[in-house]
Scaffold this motif. Structure first.
Motif, PDB file in Angstrom:
ATOM      1  N   GLN A   1      14.298  -3.450   2.608  1.00 12.88           N
ATOM      2  CA  GLN A   1      14.427  -3.523   1.118  1.00 12.88           C
ATOM      3  C   GLN A   1      14.167  -2.035   1.417  1.00 12.88           C
ATOM      4  N   PHE A   2      13.441  -1.865   1.766  1.00  8.49           N
ATOM      5  CA  PHE A   2      13.080  -0.713   1.457  1.00  8.49           C
ATOM      6  C   PHE A   2      12.632   0.863   2.810  1.00  8.49           C
ATOM      7  N   THR A   3      13.436   0.164   4.094  1.00  6.74           N
ATOM      8  CA  THR A   3      12.837   1.517   4.770  1.00  6.74           C
ATOM      9  C   THR A   3      15.354   1.598   4.946  1.00  6.74           C
ATOM     10  N   GLU A   4      15.290   2.458   5.661  1.00 10.77           N
ATOM     11  CA  GLU A   4      17.065   2.721   5.763  1.00 10.77           C
ATOM     12  C   GLU A   4      16.857   4.139   6.617  1.00 10.77           C
TER      13      GLU A   4
ATOM     14  N   HIS B   1      -3.411 -10.605   9.515  1.00 18.02           N
ATOM     15  CA  HIS B   1      -3.661  -9.406   9.075  1.00 18.02           C
ATOM     16  C   HIS B   1      -2.239  -8.645   9.543  1.00 18.02           C
ATOM     17  N   GLN B   2      -2.634  -6.944   8.550  1.00 21.76           N
ATOM     18  CA  GLN B   2      -0.794  -5.835   8.789  1.00 21.76           C
ATOM     19  C   GLN B   2      -2.006  -5.059   9.336  1.00 21.76           C
ATOM     20  N   PHE B   3      -0.731  -4.795   9.942  1.00 17.09           N
ATOM     21  CA  PHE B   3      -1.359  -2.645   9.920  1.00 17.09           C
ATOM     22  C   PHE B   3      -0.230  -2.031   9.298  1.00 17.09           C
TER      23      PHE B   3
ATOM     24  N   ASP C   1      -1.479 -19.650  20.809  1.00 17.08           N
ATOM     25  CA  ASP C   1      -1.770 -20.175  19.864  1.00 17.08           C
ATOM     26  C   ASP C   1      -2.986 -19.952  18.911  1.00 17.08           C
ATOM     27  N   ILE C   2      -2.388 -18.478  17.853  1.00 18.84           N
ATOM     28  CA  ILE C   2      -2.830 -17.787  16.832  1.00 18.84           C
ATOM     29  C   ILE C   2      -3.747 -18.258  16.229  1.00 18.84           C
ATOM     30  N   ARG C   3      -3.428 -20.207  16.062  1.00 20.55           N
ATOM     31  CA  ARG C   3      -4.078 -20.148  15.010  1.00 20.55           C
ATOM     32  C   ARG C   3      -5.495 -20.862  15.580  1.00 20.55           C
TER      33      ARG C   3
ATOM     34  N   GLY D   1       5.068  -2.107   9.542  1.00 23.38           N
ATOM     35  CA  GLY D   1       4.537  -2.743   9.025  1.00 23.38           C
ATOM     36  C   GLY D   1       3.947  -3.752  10.256  1.00 23.38           C
ATOM     37  N   TRP D   2       3.314  -4.037  11.517  1.00 26.47           N
ATOM     38  CA  TRP D   2       2.726  -5.425  12.428  1.00 26.47           C
ATOM     39  C   TRP D   2       1.925  -5.879  12.130  1.00 26.47           C
ATOM     40  N   GLY D   3       1.873  -7.107  12.594  1.00 22.11           N
ATOM     41  CA  GLY D   3       0.392  -7.864  12.375  1.00 22.11           C
ATOM     42  C   GLY D   3       0.023  -8.060  13.335  1.00 22.11           C
ATOM     43  N   VAL D   4      -1.302  -8.159  12.744  1.00 25.49           N
ATOM     44  CA  VAL D   4      -2.655  -8.100  13.754  1.00 25.49           C
ATOM     45  C   VAL D   4      -2.777  -8.997  14.909  1.00 25.49           C
TER      46      VAL D   4
ATOM     47  N   HIS E   1       8.487  -8.203  23.620  1.00 24.30           N
ATOM     48  CA  HIS E   1       7.339  -9.080  22.728  1.00 24.30           C
ATOM     49  C   HIS E   1       7.816  -7.999  21.331  1.00 24.30           C
ATOM     50  N   GLU E   2       8.404  -8.456  20.223  1.00 26.09           N
ATOM     51  CA  GLU E   2       8.592  -8.190  18.838  1.00 26.09           C
ATOM     52  C   GLU E   2       6.948  -8.148  18.522  1.00 26.09           C
ATOM     53  N   VAL E   3       6.974  -7.032  17.832  1.00 23.21           N
ATOM     54  CA  VAL E   3       5.761  -7.084  17.544  1.00 23.21           C
ATOM     55  C   VAL E   3       5.929  -7.178  15.299  1.00 23.21           C
ATOM     56  N   GLY E   4       6.628  -6.494  15.074  1.00 22.85           N
ATOM     57  CA  GLY E   4       7.092  -6.073  13.929  1.00 22.85           C
ATOM     58  C   GLY E   4       7.966  -5.534  13.415  1.00 22.85           C
ATOM     59  N   GLY E   5       8.299  -4.495  12.269  1.00 24.70           N
ATOM     60  CA  GLY E   5       8.933  -3.851  11.402  1.00 24.70           C
ATOM     61  C   GLY E   5       8.769  -2.257  11.230  1.00 24.70           C
ATOM     62  N   ALA E   6       9.547  -1.282  10.958  1.00 26.06           N
ATOM     63  CA  ALA E   6       9.436  -0.036  11.248  1.00 26.06           C
ATOM     64  C   ALA E   6      10.508   0.833  10.270  1.00 26.06           C
ATOM     65  N   GLY E   7      10.581   2.027  10.243  1.00 29.26           N
ATOM     66  CA  GLY E   7      12.297   2.688   9.310  1.00 29.26           C
ATOM     67  C   GLY E   7      11.617   3.675   8.684  1.00 29.26           C
ATOM     68  N   MET E   8      12.719   4.220   8.713  1.00 33.62           N
ATOM     69  CA  MET E   8      12.031   5.565   7.256  1.00 33.62           C
ATOM     70  C   MET E   8      12.475   5.008   6.417  1.00 33.62           C
TER      71      MET E   8
ATOM     72  N   GLY F   1       1.034  -1.259   0.145  1.00 28.70           N
ATOM     73  CA  GLY F   1       0.069  -0.035   0.248  1.00 28.70           C
ATOM     74  C   GLY F   1       0.821   1.192  -0.104  1.00 28.70           C
ATOM     75  N   GLN F   2       2.410   1.398  -0.001  1.00 32.30           N
ATOM     76  CA  GLN F   2       2.833   2.528   0.386  1.00 32.30           C
ATOM     77  C   GLN F   2       2.935   3.327  -0.279  1.00 32.30           C
ATOM     78  N   VAL F   3       3.367   2.674  -1.824  1.00 34.84           N
ATOM     79  CA  VAL F   3       3.510   3.847  -3.274  1.00 34.84           C
ATOM     80  C   VAL F   3       1.806   3.362  -3.801  1.00 34.84           C
TER      81      VAL F   3
ATOM     82  N   THR G   1       3.127 -19.056  15.904  1.00 35.04           N
ATOM     83  CA  THR G   1       2.950 -18.267  16.291  1.00 35.04           C
ATOM     84  C   THR G   1       2.070 -17.468  14.674  1.00 35.04           C
ATOM     85  N   HIS G   2       2.114 -18.426  13.595  1.00 33.24           N
ATOM     86  CA  HIS G   2       1.825 -18.215  12.826  1.00 33.24           C
ATOM     87  C   HIS G   2       0.798 -18.442  11.507  1.00 33.24           C
ATOM     88  N   THR G   3       0.199 -17.715  11.237  1.00 33.10           N
ATOM     89  CA  THR G   3      -1.025 -18.284   9.806  1.00 33.10           C
ATOM     90  C   THR G   3      -0.929 -17.810   8.469  1.00 33.10           C
ATOM     91  N   GLN G   4      -1.575 -18.693   7.691  1.00 33.44           N
ATOM     92  CA  GLN G   4      -0.907 -18.514   6.575  1.00 33.44           C
ATOM     93  C   GLN G   4      -1.767 -17.260   5.799  1.00 33.44           C
TER      94      GLN G   4
HETATM   95  C1  FA5 Z   1       6.944  -7.228   7.251  1.00 29.94           C
HETATM   96  O1  FA5 Z   1       6.085  -7.188   6.976  1.00 29.94           O
HETATM   97  C2  FA5 Z   1       7.152  -5.745   6.556  1.00 29.94           C
HETATM   98  N1  FA5 Z   1       6.348  -4.974   5.919  1.00 29.94           N
HETATM   99  C3  FA5 Z   1       7.406  -4.588   7.880  1.00 29.94           C
HETATM  100  C4  FA5 Z   1       7.821  -3.294   7.362  1.00 29.94           C
HETATM  101  C5  FA5 Z   1       6.545  -2.717   7.081  1.00 29.94           C
HETATM  102  C6  FA5 Z   1       8.921  -3.262   8.037  1.00 29.94           C
HETATM  103  C7  FA5 Z   1       7.125  -1.474   6.834  1.00 29.94           C
HETATM  104  C8  FA5 Z   1       9.406  -1.528   7.405  1.00 29.94           C
HETATM  105  C9  FA5 Z   1       8.604  -0.557   7.197  1.00 29.94           C
HETATM  106  P1  FA5 Z   1       7.991  -8.839   8.656  1.00 29.94           P
HETATM  107  O2  FA5 Z   1       8.206 -10.341   7.819  1.00 29.94           O
HETATM  108  O3  FA5 Z   1       9.109  -8.473   9.914  1.00 29.94           O
HETATM  109  O4  FA5 Z   1       8.199  -7.758   7.820  1.00 29.94           O
HETATM  110  O5  FA5 Z   1       6.262  -9.397   9.234  1.00 29.94           O
HETATM  111  C10 FA5 Z   1       6.241  -8.404  10.296  1.00 29.94           C
HETATM  112  C11 FA5 Z   1       5.109  -8.596  11.576  1.00 29.94           C
HETATM  113  O6  FA5 Z   1       3.830  -9.023  10.595  1.00 29.94           O
HETATM  114  C12 FA5 Z   1       5.655  -9.498  12.208  1.00 29.94           C
HETATM  115  O7  FA5 Z   1       6.641  -9.598  13.018  1.00 29.94           O
HETATM  116  C13 FA5 Z   1       4.287 -10.656  12.715  1.00 29.94           C
HETATM  117  O8  FA5 Z   1       3.873  -9.836  13.507  1.00 29.94           O
HETATM  118  C14 FA5 Z   1       3.390 -10.382  11.676  1.00 29.94           C
HETATM  119  N2  FA5 Z   1       3.907 -11.773  10.522  1.00 29.94           N
HETATM  120  C15 FA5 Z   1       4.147 -12.183   9.710  1.00 29.94           C
HETATM  121  N3  FA5 Z   1       4.184 -13.449   9.312  1.00 29.94           N
HETATM  122  C16 FA5 Z   1       3.326 -13.811  10.225  1.00 29.94           C
HETATM  123  C17 FA5 Z   1       2.370 -15.237   9.874  1.00 29.94           C
HETATM  124  N4  FA5 Z   1       2.398 -16.103   8.957  1.00 29.94           N
HETATM  125  N5  FA5 Z   1       0.863 -15.194  10.495  1.00 29.94           N
HETATM  126  C18 FA5 Z   1       0.678 -14.204  11.255  1.00 29.94           C
HETATM  127  N6  FA5 Z   1       1.690 -13.079  11.745  1.00 29.94           N
HETATM  128  C19 FA5 Z   1       3.158 -12.588  11.087  1.00 29.94           C
END
Ligand code: FA5
Length: 350
Positions: free
Chosen positions: A255-258, A213-215, A335-337, A318-321, A289-296, A177-179, A207-210
């Motif tokens: 690759q997309f943040t620095e 959601h991310q925000f 177990d998030i499943r 971008g973090w997993g909901v 607890h790690e929730v996801g990634g971020a950057g400039m 959704g960025q670009v 901790t993973h499902t196929q």
């Molecule tokens: C990303 O997906 C990057 N797009 C995040 C990002 C966005 C970085 C913008 C920088 C700027 P990553 O693969 O680490 O990063 O996933 C982010 C989060 O999504 C994970 O920490 C986790 O919370 C969630 N996630 C990833 N894969 C799964 C999965 N299979 N099931 C549930 N949650 C998941």
């Protein structure tokens, strides 16, 4: 022995009278009726005592008659009780509410997350969940065939690739959704987007499902720096997890943040110390607890969206909901499943 003999006929009459009395009974309380007729000192027992006054030759027959009377009384009183229970309506009794459903916990989390970001001016966006490789990877500073695609365990749709856009994918992250957002605004910041959508990856464990959601947050304007990112993370941590929660960023690579970071929130059980009563916290093990990634936002991504990186800067996260939600105090979902199971006893708790 001298006794006042009672004839079988008069016993039969007494039995008939008792049955008629019950047929015309005015007492309504089933319990009182039972005591009156079949209780220890009830009418039936009183009548049964007469058996001793029946002549010995008729006693057997008298016993049969009394047994039949007892059965008949029991049946009638039983029916009467059922009947009374059906008739009885207590108008002051509260009504029975029909069972009520509620939103799925992930939908509840999405609503809460949207509200939190809305308060600081983010606009909710939705972009395709089945998208071109270009938006999921290419425009995010990953040239064709760049191995970074593998990190996302992507599902590729089995269709021929487009010359410019590449293959079609089930989006493995909301960064597609960025670009798209930059293009929507025709390369003219300010941008304050929160994109919440389904994502897909070839992964499945506790901790993973196929499908998950991310925000994705994206802010682009003049003078945006890491402090704005950190301030946003702290704000979200306090709003979503409670006032005592802290956020932390650790160096990482996307690759997309620095520069790029991984984002952690402090554990609500041990308050970021990693210890409970001198023992290692069993929930987080480290205090965080790690929730996801971020950057400039990388200058190449701004360029792909038609934004001049010499004039504008931005941050993204971008973090997993599911991941973010299951860390909430009191949920204890290991177990998030379970969130995608059909286990109603689990869902009824929300
Ligand atoms: C990303 O997906 C990057 N797009 C995040 C990002 C966005 C970085 C913008 C920088 C700027 P990553 O693969 O680490 O990063 O996933 C982010 C989060 O999504 C994970 O920490 C986790 O919370 C969630 N996630 C990833 N894969 C799964 C999965 N299979 N099931 C549930 N949650 C998941």
């Amino acid at each position: 022995m001298v006794y006042m003999e009672i004839s079988l006929t008069s016993l039969e009459q007494a039995i008939q009278t008792l049955e008629q009395q019950l047929d015309h009974e005015t007492e309504l309380d089933p319990q009182k009726l039972n005591t009156k007729y079949l209780g220890k000192r009830g009418l039936f027992n009183e009548l049964s005592k007469q058996i001793k006054d029946i002549s010995p030759k008729d006693r057997k027959q008298a016993g049969k008659l009394l047994n039949a009377l007892k059965n008949s009384l029991q049946t009638k009183l039983g029916n009467l009780q059922l009947h009374k229970a059906e008739d009885w309506v207590d108008l002051t009794f509260p009504g029975t509410l029909p069972p009520q459903g509620h939103l799925h916990p992930v939908s509840q989390a999405i609503e809460e997350i949207s509200e939190i970001f809305k308060k600081i001016g983010f606009t909710r966006a939705r972009y395709p969940e089945v998208d071109w490789d270009y938006y999921a990877f290419g425009s995010l500073n990953m040239p064709p065939d760049h191995p970074a695609r593998d990190e996302w365990e992507t599902f590729f749709v089995d269709l021929p690739a487009d010359k410019k856009m590449g293959k079609i994918v089930l989006t493995p992250h909301t960064s597609n959704g960025q670009v798209r957002e930059m293009e929507r605004l025709k390369g003219k910041p300010p941008i304050r987007m929160i994109n919440i959508a389904r994502c897909y990856r070839r992964q499945q464990d506790v901790t993973h499902t196929q499908m998950f959601h991310q925000f994705e947050g994206l802010v682009v304007d003049q003078g945006i720096n890491i402090q704005h990112l950190k301030g946003t993370l702290d704000y979200f941590a306090k709003e979503f997890y409670g006032p005592g929660t802290k956020s932390r960023i650790r160096p990482f690579h996307f690759q997309f943040t620095e520069p790029s970071f991984e984002v952690d929130f402090s554990c609500h059980l041990c308050h970021g110390t990693g210890l409970i009563g001198g023992e290692k916290c069993s929930f987080c093990k480290s205090g965080w607890h790690e929730v996801g990634g971020a950057g400039m936002v990388h200058p190449n991504v701004l360029k792909a969206g038609g934004i001049d990186p010499n004039k504008y800067t931005g941050f993204a996260f971008g973090w997993g909901v599911e991941r973010t939600y299951t860390l909430k105090e009191g949920l204890n979902i290991d177990d998030i499943r379970l969130l995608y199971s059909e286990e109603m006893r689990f869902f009824e708790q929300f």
